[in-house]
Write an enzyme that holds these catalytic residues in place. Structure first.
Site, PDB file in Angstrom:
ATOM      1  N   ASP A 177       0.647  -1.273   0.211  1.00  0.00           N
ATOM      2  CA  ASP A 177       0.286   0.266   0.004  1.00  0.00           C
ATOM      3  C   ASP A 177       1.132   0.740  -0.160  1.00  0.00           C
ATOM      4  OD1 ASP A 177      -1.741   2.004   0.555  1.00  0.00           O
ATOM      5  OD2 ASP A 177      -2.959   0.538   1.503  1.00  0.00           O
TER       6      ASP A 177
ATOM      7  N   LYS B 146      -0.986  -1.502  -4.695  1.00  0.00           N
ATOM      8  CA  LYS B 146      -1.694  -0.212  -4.823  1.00  0.00           C
ATOM      9  C   LYS B 146      -0.932   0.823  -4.596  1.00  0.00           C
ATOM     10  CE  LYS B 146      -5.233  -0.534  -1.219  1.00  0.00           C
ATOM     11  NZ  LYS B 146      -6.353  -0.477  -0.917  1.00  0.00           N
TER      12      LYS B 146
END
Length: 181
Positions: free
Chosen positions: A103, A131
């Protein structure tokens, strides 16, 4: 039946399994003739790691790191604490860090620096989910299962406040579950 806190399924179990098998084949190709050490980042990676190593037909070892940077929140605190360190040394070993989701990159950046100081022969990252839109640290995975949108994901080991890990798919959590008014 889908859990009532789930907005929608992003990747179902069959799709995940096919991608895990593909990642295992990539790892076998890259590490042929070697015996890598897979380091699972607890708790989120445990299901992914178990499925991945069952598909890898190389001699390998498994170890775990437990770190915390989220606590019970939906956003990282930015402070990484090591809750459980590796059980053995990694000097001279080919190490593959196995993570559920890449992330912000803050936690993995910390882990990469920490492990690089232990002088492994090689150090790479295998993440089920990436992500990139949320990246704050320059961390890139060598092996990526799926790139994902900027949504809060649970299931297949991913959690919110230690719940939803047992859902066999990767799902988008309803916003009202993790946002406070």
């Amino acid at each position: 039946m889908i859990h009532p806190d789930i907005e929608r399924i992003l990747f179902d179990g069959q799709t995940i399994q096919r991608r895990v098998e593909s990642l295992a084949a990539e790892i076998e190709r890259d590490y042929g003739g070697k015996a890598p050490l897979f380091v699972g980042i607890l708790k989120g990676s445990f299901i992914f790691l178990a499925d991945l190593v069952r598909c890898v037909e190389l001699p390998c070892d498994i170890d775990f790191l437990a770190v915390s940077s989220y606590g019970k929140e939906s956003e990282t605190t930015g402070t990484v604490r090591v809750l459980k360190d590796l059980d053995s040394g990694i000097a001279g070993r080919d190490v593959i860090i196995v993570e559920d989701i890449l992330d912000s990159g803050m936690t993995l950046s910390y882990i990469m620096n920490m492990l690089q100081n232990r002088q492994p022969a090689s150090l790479s990252i295998c993440t089920l989910l990436d992500k990139p839109s949320r990246r704050k640290a320059p961390v890139f995975a060598r092996y990526v299962g799926f790139q994902t949108p900027d949504e809060f994901l649970v299931g297949y080991g991913l959690d919110y406040s230690d719940r939803y890990r047992n859902i066999p798919s990767i799902c988008v959590l309803k916003r009202e579950i993790y946002e406070t008014v």
